[in-house]
Design an enzyme around this catalytic site. Sequence first.
Site, PDB file in Angstrom:
ATOM      1  N   GLU A   1       1.053  -1.631  -0.152  1.00  0.00           N
ATOM      2  CA  GLU A   1      -0.057   0.390   0.113  1.00  0.00           C
ATOM      3  C   GLU A   1       0.653   1.586  -0.120  1.00  0.00           C
ATOM      4  O   GLU A   1       1.591   1.466   0.590  1.00  0.00           O
ATOM      5  CB  GLU A   1      -0.732   0.351   1.194  1.00  0.00           C
ATOM      6  CG  GLU A   1      -1.873   1.134   0.983  1.00  0.00           C
ATOM      7  CD  GLU A   1      -2.641   0.885   2.790  1.00  0.00           C
ATOM      8  OE1 GLU A   1      -3.673   0.405   2.406  1.00  0.00           O
ATOM      9  OE2 GLU A   1      -2.819   2.033   3.389  1.00  0.00           O
TER      10      GLU A   1
ATOM     11  N   ALA B   1      -8.323  11.807   2.933  1.00  0.00           N
ATOM     12  CA  ALA B   1      -9.312  11.984   3.832  1.00  0.00           C
ATOM     13  C   ALA B   1     -10.643  12.878   3.025  1.00  0.00           C
ATOM     14  O   ALA B   1      -9.742  14.409   2.492  1.00  0.00           O
ATOM     15  CB  ALA B   1      -9.115  12.096   4.869  1.00  0.00           C
TER      16      ALA B   1
ATOM     17  N   HIS C   1      -8.274   2.853  -3.966  1.00  0.00           N
ATOM     18  CA  HIS C   1      -8.527   2.530  -2.031  1.00  0.00           C
ATOM     19  C   HIS C   1     -10.054   4.453  -2.370  1.00  0.00           C
ATOM     20  O   HIS C   1      -9.507   5.249  -3.617  1.00  0.00           O
ATOM     21  CB  HIS C   1      -7.852   3.634  -1.560  1.00  0.00           C
ATOM     22  CG  HIS C   1      -7.344   2.376  -0.409  1.00  0.00           C
ATOM     23  ND1 HIS C   1      -6.947   2.249   0.921  1.00  0.00           N
ATOM     24  CD2 HIS C   1      -6.115   1.584  -1.061  1.00  0.00           C
ATOM     25  CE1 HIS C   1      -5.932   1.223   0.744  1.00  0.00           C
ATOM     26  NE2 HIS C   1      -5.548   1.047  -0.310  1.00  0.00           N
TER      27      HIS C   1
ATOM     28  N   GLY D   1     -14.855   5.598   5.264  1.00  0.00           N
ATOM     29  CA  GLY D   1     -13.494   6.730   5.342  1.00  0.00           C
ATOM     30  C   GLY D   1     -13.983   7.447   6.703  1.00  0.00           C
ATOM     31  O   GLY D   1     -15.260   7.793   7.165  1.00  0.00           O
ATOM     32  N   ASP D   2     -13.417   8.754   7.037  1.00  0.00           N
ATOM     33  CA  ASP D   2     -14.019   9.560   8.111  1.00  0.00           C
ATOM     34  C   ASP D   2     -13.628  11.221   7.718  1.00  0.00           C
ATOM     35  O   ASP D   2     -13.520  11.857   6.451  1.00  0.00           O
ATOM     36  CB  ASP D   2     -12.409  10.087   9.238  1.00  0.00           C
ATOM     37  CG  ASP D   2     -11.792   8.343   9.404  1.00  0.00           C
ATOM     38  OD1 ASP D   2     -12.623   8.474  10.491  1.00  0.00           O
ATOM     39  OD2 ASP D   2     -10.733   8.393   9.606  1.00  0.00           O
TER      40      ASP D   2
ATOM     41  N   TYR E   1     -11.207  -4.400  11.250  1.00  0.00           N
ATOM     42  CA  TYR E   1     -10.406  -3.988  12.783  1.00  0.00           C
ATOM     43  C   TYR E   1     -10.083  -5.338  13.615  1.00  0.00           C
ATOM     44  O   TYR E   1     -11.280  -5.035  14.793  1.00  0.00           O
ATOM     45  CB  TYR E   1     -10.681  -2.590  13.174  1.00  0.00           C
ATOM     46  CG  TYR E   1     -11.267  -1.864  12.624  1.00  0.00           C
ATOM     47  CD1 TYR E   1     -10.229  -0.881  12.189  1.00  0.00           C
ATOM     48  CD2 TYR E   1     -12.164  -1.323  10.923  1.00  0.00           C
ATOM     49  CE1 TYR E   1      -9.851   0.432  11.137  1.00  0.00           C
ATOM     50  CE2 TYR E   1     -11.916  -0.740  10.122  1.00  0.00           C
ATOM     51  CZ  TYR E   1     -10.701   0.399   9.953  1.00  0.00           C
ATOM     52  OH  TYR E   1     -10.728   1.261   8.711  1.00  0.00           O
TER      53      TYR E   1
ATOM     54  N   ASP F   1     -19.003  -4.675  14.487  1.00  0.00           N
ATOM     55  CA  ASP F   1     -17.529  -4.768  13.658  1.00  0.00           C
ATOM     56  C   ASP F   1     -17.801  -6.023  12.359  1.00  0.00           C
ATOM     57  O   ASP F   1     -17.730  -6.160  11.132  1.00  0.00           O
ATOM     58  CB  ASP F   1     -16.625  -4.966  14.150  1.00  0.00           C
ATOM     59  CG  ASP F   1     -16.100  -3.360  14.086  1.00  0.00           C
ATOM     60  OD1 ASP F   1     -16.935  -2.568  14.118  1.00  0.00           O
ATOM     61  OD2 ASP F   1     -14.550  -3.437  14.832  1.00  0.00           O
TER      62      ASP F   1
ATOM     63  N   LYS G   1     -20.400  -6.948   4.160  1.00  0.00           N
ATOM     64  CA  LYS G   1     -19.761  -5.684   3.358  1.00  0.00           C
ATOM     65  C   LYS G   1     -19.199  -7.320   1.910  1.00  0.00           C
ATOM     66  O   LYS G   1     -18.578  -7.173   0.852  1.00  0.00           O
ATOM     67  CB  LYS G   1     -17.430  -5.482   3.457  1.00  0.00           C
ATOM     68  CG  LYS G   1     -18.295  -4.434   5.128  1.00  0.00           C
ATOM     69  CD  LYS G   1     -16.110  -4.112   4.954  1.00  0.00           C
ATOM     70  CE  LYS G   1     -16.549  -2.961   5.981  1.00  0.00           C
ATOM     71  NZ  LYS G   1     -15.736  -2.319   6.140  1.00  0.00           N
TER      72      LYS G   1
ATOM     73  N   GLN H   1      -6.757  -3.049   9.871  1.00  0.00           N
ATOM     74  CA  GLN H   1      -5.584  -2.118  10.096  1.00  0.00           C
ATOM     75  C   GLN H   1      -4.437  -2.639  10.728  1.00  0.00           C
ATOM     76  O   GLN H   1      -4.289  -4.011  10.998  1.00  0.00           O
ATOM     77  CB  GLN H   1      -6.366  -1.975  11.584  1.00  0.00           C
ATOM     78  CG  GLN H   1      -5.712  -0.842  11.778  1.00  0.00           C
ATOM     79  CD  GLN H   1      -5.697   0.746  10.965  1.00  0.00           C
ATOM     80  OE1 GLN H   1      -4.923   0.290  10.520  1.00  0.00           O
ATOM     81  NE2 GLN H   1      -6.866   1.699  11.428  1.00  0.00           N
TER      82      GLN H   1
HETATM   83  P1  FAD Z   1     -16.085   0.745   8.143  1.00  0.00           P
HETATM   84  O1  FAD Z   1     -15.267  -0.532   8.504  1.00  0.00           O
HETATM   85  O2  FAD Z   1     -16.695   0.693   6.804  1.00  0.00           O
HETATM   86  O3  FAD Z   1     -17.103   1.617   8.878  1.00  0.00           O
HETATM   87  C1  FAD Z   1     -16.450   1.739  10.401  1.00  0.00           C
HETATM   88  C2  FAD Z   1     -17.191   1.620  11.670  1.00  0.00           C
HETATM   89  O4  FAD Z   1     -19.207   2.764  11.120  1.00  0.00           O
HETATM   90  C3  FAD Z   1     -17.516   0.714  11.758  1.00  0.00           C
HETATM   91  O5  FAD Z   1     -17.104   0.027  12.749  1.00  0.00           O
HETATM   92  C4  FAD Z   1     -19.088   0.836  12.772  1.00  0.00           C
HETATM   93  O6  FAD Z   1     -18.644   2.501  14.041  1.00  0.00           O
HETATM   94  C5  FAD Z   1     -19.599   2.168  11.433  1.00  0.00           C
HETATM   95  N1  FAD Z   1     -20.797   1.901  10.592  1.00  0.00           N
HETATM   96  C6  FAD Z   1     -20.718   0.972   9.449  1.00  0.00           C
HETATM   97  N2  FAD Z   1     -21.708   0.884   9.134  1.00  0.00           N
HETATM   98  C7  FAD Z   1     -22.501   1.019   9.901  1.00  0.00           C
HETATM   99  C8  FAD Z   1     -23.936   1.469   9.790  1.00  0.00           C
HETATM  100  N3  FAD Z   1     -24.415   0.826   8.644  1.00  0.00           N
HETATM  101  N4  FAD Z   1     -24.781   2.030  10.643  1.00  0.00           N
HETATM  102  C9  FAD Z   1     -24.242   2.595  11.560  1.00  0.00           C
HETATM  103  N5  FAD Z   1     -22.798   2.583  12.206  1.00  0.00           N
HETATM  104  C10 FAD Z   1     -21.743   1.865  10.368  1.00  0.00           C
HETATM  105  N6  FAD Z   1      -8.905   6.060   4.774  1.00  0.00           N
HETATM  106  C11 FAD Z   1      -8.707   6.563   4.105  1.00  0.00           C
HETATM  107  O7  FAD Z   1      -9.583   8.110   3.645  1.00  0.00           O
HETATM  108  N7  FAD Z   1      -8.745   6.509   3.004  1.00  0.00           N
HETATM  109  C12 FAD Z   1      -7.918   5.919   2.555  1.00  0.00           C
HETATM  110  O8  FAD Z   1      -7.452   5.263   1.172  1.00  0.00           O
HETATM  111  C13 FAD Z   1      -8.071   4.797   3.170  1.00  0.00           C
HETATM  112  N8  FAD Z   1      -7.300   2.879   3.243  1.00  0.00           N
HETATM  113  C14 FAD Z   1      -7.743   2.252   4.771  1.00  0.00           C
HETATM  114  C15 FAD Z   1      -6.638   0.750   3.807  1.00  0.00           C
HETATM  115  C16 FAD Z   1      -7.152   0.286   5.304  1.00  0.00           C
HETATM  116  C17 FAD Z   1      -6.556  -1.402   4.697  1.00  0.00           C
HETATM  117  C18 FAD Z   1      -7.914   0.389   6.338  1.00  0.00           C
HETATM  118  C19 FAD Z   1      -7.869  -0.573   7.840  1.00  0.00           C
HETATM  119  C20 FAD Z   1      -8.452   1.435   6.652  1.00  0.00           C
HETATM  120  C21 FAD Z   1      -7.712   2.779   5.725  1.00  0.00           C
HETATM  121  N9  FAD Z   1      -8.545   3.863   5.749  1.00  0.00           N
HETATM  122  C22 FAD Z   1      -8.476   4.942   4.921  1.00  0.00           C
HETATM  123  C23 FAD Z   1      -9.124   4.825   7.309  1.00  0.00           C
HETATM  124  C24 FAD Z   1     -10.432   4.711   6.976  1.00  0.00           C
HETATM  125  O9  FAD Z   1     -11.720   5.112   6.407  1.00  0.00           O
HETATM  126  C25 FAD Z   1     -11.080   4.865   8.619  1.00  0.00           C
HETATM  127  O10 FAD Z   1     -11.116   4.169   9.650  1.00  0.00           O
HETATM  128  C26 FAD Z   1     -13.035   4.837   8.575  1.00  0.00           C
HETATM  129  O11 FAD Z   1     -12.787   5.396  10.100  1.00  0.00           O
HETATM  130  C27 FAD Z   1     -13.408   3.826   9.079  1.00  0.00           C
HETATM  131  O12 FAD Z   1     -13.083   2.930   7.788  1.00  0.00           O
HETATM  132  P2  FAD Z   1     -13.309   1.961   6.397  1.00  0.00           P
HETATM  133  O13 FAD Z   1     -14.179   1.178   5.529  1.00  0.00           O
HETATM  134  O14 FAD Z   1     -12.449   1.223   7.729  1.00  0.00           O
HETATM  135  O15 FAD Z   1     -15.476   1.171   7.319  1.00  0.00           O
END
Ligand code: FAD
Length: 294
Positions: A18, A52, A78, A109-110, A148, A161, A168, A179
């Site tokens: 990555e 982000a 991504h 995302g965040d 995670y 989770d 997914k 992570q």
């Molecule tokens: P997800 O795992 O889809 O969800 C995270 C949380 O959201 C869940 O634990 C839950 O609390 C909440 N949630 C999900 N679905 C629902 C629902 N239906 N209702 C209510 N709550 C819900 N960030 C970037 O900006 N750019 C990147 O390129 C990037 N690459 C990454 C690659 C990897 C391998 C990892 C592990 C993380 C990456 N991240 C990236 C960080 C990621 O965007 C953040 O950790 C973000 O907070 C969560 O995104 P996620 O897709 O992992 O979330």
Amino acid sequence: MSLRDLVSDHRPISVSFEFSPPKTDEAEATLWKAIRRLEPLAPSFVSVTYGAGGSTRERTHATVKRIVDETSLKPAAHLTCVGAPREEIDEIVRGYWDSGIRHIVALRGDMPNMQGAYAPHPQGYAYTPDLIEGILKIAPFDISVSCYPERHPDSLSMEHDIDLLKRKVDAGASRALTQFGFDNDLVARFRDRVAAEGISVPIVPGIIPSTGIKSITRMAEKSGASVPSWLARLYEGLDGDVETRRIVAAAVLAEQVQELRARGFEQFHFYVIGQPDLTYAACRILGLRPKSAV
Ligand code: FAD
């Protein structure tokens, strides 16, 4: 499993790398040096992060496109749900397909600058499973997602989770990249628990070189990972000594890949973070050799 055992372990493995898209010409040159260094190891894919809130949209696209055009590698772009309407995301997805990209790492995302709790865009894809469904309506991409083992910071529970991971996968994801983390037993237990819940995609441990332990600790605080005290202690007093930090990081990486291999992992996702040499060494230890030398 010792290094000696690992060298005679011929079970197949695969790795992915990555990278972040570069912000400056100098960073671009450094990135391409890293890509060229790792390319002979024939990774199953190399992924490029998406800043982000879509802040690197053009740079991510330009980087994956250049990888398609100029290398033998398969790039994965991504893509996040946050801060954009569906039409905008769909356009990006179509642009990827038209450029020859066949793999997307789909993420929630965040909020920009991590300001406040996540809120879906009113016209956007709310969460990762919605994004995956949207992507697959456009074209049959290979989809990776995050997971995670130490729980996402927003998550109410590990059950939540794991249920999300199941959604997914049901939506079309074919692997989950963890992570980063340093507790190999924990990631193995997570894999086993996920499998026991009937989720059959590979759980691919995310491995990060720990050279920049201070920034990794800051990242860990925000991102559902932890830095164990034994690791922090290894780096005590080394702030100004990058050479020793690199040697320590190499030892930590070698131990980590040995332990993960001993726990039966066959796929490994490396967060390269400017450390292609350490990443290369870890792959060698895992038994990978440059394609031309095999
Ligand atoms: P997800 O795992 O889809 O969800 C995270 C949380 O959201 C869940 O634990 C839950 O609390 C909440 N949630 C999900 N679905 C629902 C629902 N239906 N209702 C209510 N709550 C819900 N960030 C970037 O900006 N750019 C990147 O390129 C990037 N690459 C990454 C690659 C990897 C391998 C990892 C592990 C993380 C990456 N991240 C990236 C960080 C990621 O965007 C953040 O950790 C973000 O907070 C969560 O995104 P996620 O897709 O992992 O979330």
